[in-house]
Design an enzyme around this catalytic site. Structure first.
Site, PDB file in Angstrom:
ATOM      1  N   GLY A  87       0.826  -1.204   0.000  1.00  0.00           N
ATOM      2  CA  GLY A  87       0.000   0.000   0.000  1.00  0.00           C
ATOM      3  C   GLY A  87       0.862   1.257   0.000  1.00  0.00           C
ATOM      4  N   ASN A 167      -6.962   5.100   9.553  1.00  0.00           N
ATOM      5  CA  ASN A 167      -6.518   3.854  10.163  1.00  0.00           C
ATOM      6  C   ASN A 167      -6.528   3.881  11.681  1.00  0.00           C
ATOM      7  OD1 ASN A 167      -4.380   5.667   9.008  1.00  0.00           O
ATOM      8  ND2 ASN A 167      -3.111   4.547  10.477  1.00  0.00           N
ATOM      9  N   GLN A 195      -7.596   1.080   4.335  1.00  0.00           N
ATOM     10  CA  GLN A 195      -8.459   0.628   5.437  1.00  0.00           C
ATOM     11  C   GLN A 195      -9.914   0.464   5.001  1.00  0.00           C
ATOM     12  OE1 GLN A 195      -7.675  -0.288   8.564  1.00  0.00           O
ATOM     13  NE2 GLN A 195      -5.509   0.193   8.384  1.00  0.00           N
ATOM     14  N   SER A 215      -4.047  -2.403  -0.164  1.00  0.00           N
ATOM     15  CA  SER A 215      -2.990  -3.293   0.324  1.00  0.00           C
ATOM     16  C   SER A 215      -3.602  -4.652   0.672  1.00  0.00           C
ATOM     17  CB  SER A 215      -2.333  -2.683   1.557  1.00  0.00           C
ATOM     18  OG  SER A 215      -1.408  -3.605   2.092  1.00  0.00           O
ATOM     19  N   CYS A 341       2.958   2.683  13.642  1.00  0.00           N
ATOM     20  CA  CYS A 341       4.111   3.506  13.288  1.00  0.00           C
ATOM     21  C   CYS A 341       4.506   4.430  14.426  1.00  0.00           C
ATOM     22  CB  CYS A 341       3.803   4.361  12.069  1.00  0.00           C
ATOM     23  SG  CYS A 341       2.902   3.460  10.825  1.00  0.00           S
TER      24      CYS A 341
END
Ligand SMILES: *Cc1c(COP(=O)(O)O)cnc(C)c1O
Length: 410
Positions: A87, A167, A195, A215, A341
């Site tokens: 993605g 997300n 998402q 993704s 992240c």
């Protein structure tokens, strides 16, 4: 003090098999049907799709079929689907490709403050290289305002990139309306739908988007494969240079097994989407209502209705998200404090700050993202363990003690 408690509790850690996985927004397990579809291309069917002999033709034919399946799943034509390595690559390509392809027309891009880092960091890179970016703010629910978008448009705006669904907090943006505004102003529109796919019904033609990122590993497919939908006729510079794969627009020997698995996952995710949304929404609301009812001083982040059917995000006052995650882990529950992240860094999530949360409240946040394998029993278990954990953590907070004793107001 925290650590002593954590290690004393390790006996409670459950085996991997009976863990409760509530981090489906970070990644999902591969479905058996997906793995079965991939297996031949990881074993006997090893040909390079560019070769003209039998093994090559077999790989090429699998790719063609996968492309057709993926296209059908989102209402696109097969020749509008370009497979990528993930993605993030799809986001990078859409944004850098549009910037490079259209830089003679202008160097202004519009995005939002709550994008995934695959978009935000790509835009930051472009800003260092002569482009200008307007980041639209969002309201307290994480929604952009269409008026802000209209006002941000300039003569030299070449691209609008706004995510389909967030997300972290699950807010679904008004993509159809954004596409209309982009079209009226002859500006390219890209959306990161990583998402949203499988959780929102998506027809790229109906929506009118120019580019859309997907993704595989977020929809029960393998890691390391994604796709960019590029509407026919859209000018876009290449991002990966090399061979003539993907109709000479994305170089690199095709990941045949990954692509076949991705197409299968996409088909499974979209075939019975209405039923699946209904089922997930019921489970999601059980969690949301249960947490709201049982735990004081909490706040649901994101929009109540314009929300992904698998996303739950709460902030709990007077606690640390990281401690909450560790204690949930000890009880066998896998969850996230926001976005994968940001974990490990001390900065609170840019998304939570953008919806107006104060730093200390943003720090006490928890994302539970359910999935196709989540059961009602698992929801009940999480509701049963979460309250006492939050209470234990609050019992250690001097601030909370003062609130309880009525010395301080909230
Ligand atoms: C996971 C995710 C990505 C990145 O996809 P990868 O395949 O992991 O590179 C991009 N955008 C959003 C919204 C995501 O959730």
């Amino acid at each position: 003090m925290f650590f002593e408690m954590f290690f004393l509790g390790t006996k409670e850690v459950r085996g991997m098999a009976d863990r409760i996985y509530m981090d489906n927004a970070a990644t999902t397990p591969i479905k058996k049907e997906v793995l079965d579809a991939m297996m031949p291309y990881l074993t006997e069917e090893y040909g390079n799709a560019s070769s003209i002999y039998a093994q090559g033709r077999s790989a090429k034919s699998a790719l063609d079929k996968a492309r057709e399946t993926a296209a059908t799943a989102i209402g696109a034509k097969a020749n509008e689907i370009y497979f990528t390595s993930c993605g993030s690559e799809a986001d990078n390509w859409a944004i850098k490709g549009a910037a490079m392809g259209w830089k003679d027309k202008g160097r202004h891009i519009i995005s939002s403050a709550i994008e995934h880092h695959a978009v935000l960091h790509t835009l930051e890179y472009l800003e260092k290289n002569g482009f200008e970016v307007t980041y639209l703010p969002v309201d307290e629910f994480g929604m952009i305002r269409l008026d802000d978008l209209k006002k941000a448009i300039r003569e030299d705006t070449i691209l609008i990139t706004i995510m389909f669904a967030n997300n972290e907090i699950g807010t679904i943006e008004p993509i159809g309306e954004i596409a209309k505004i982009a079209k009226e102003n002859k500006i390219l529109f890209h959306t990161d739908a990583v998402q949203a796919v499988g959780h929102v019904k998506i027809d790229v033609k109906e929506l009118g988007v120019d580019m859309l990122s997907i993704s595989a590993h977020k929809i029960y497919g393998p890691k390391g494969v994604g796709a960019l939908y590029v509407r026919n006729g859209i000018k876009l510079d290449n991002f990966m240079h090399g061979g003539a794969q993907e109709r000479a627009r994305r170089a690199g020997t095709e990941n045949v097994a990954g692509i076949v698995g991705f197409a299968k996952a996409l088909k499974l995710a979209t075939d019975d989407i209405e039923e699946n949304i209904e089922k997930l929404t019921t489970l999601r609301d059980m969690l949301i209502d249960g947490i709201s009812e049982r735990i004081p001083f909490c706040r649901l982040n994101g929009h109540r209705t314009q929300r992904l059917c698998n996303n739950v995000n709460f902030s709990f006052e007077f606690i640390e998200g990281e401690s909450l995650l560790l204690m949930l882990d000890m009880k066998g529950v896998s969850a996230s404090s926001g976005s994968a992240c940001t974990s490990g860094s001390l900065d609170p999530s840019h998304v939570l700050l953008s919806i107006g949360l104060k730093h200390e409240i943003a720090h006490g946040s928890l994302r539970l993202s359910i999935g196709d394998f989540t059961t009602k029993e698992e929801i009940e278990y999480v509701l049963d363990v979460l309250g006492p954990i939050v209470q234990r953590l609050r019992d250690m907070s001097p601030l909370y003690e003062e609130i309880e004793r009525g010395i301080r107001n909230v």
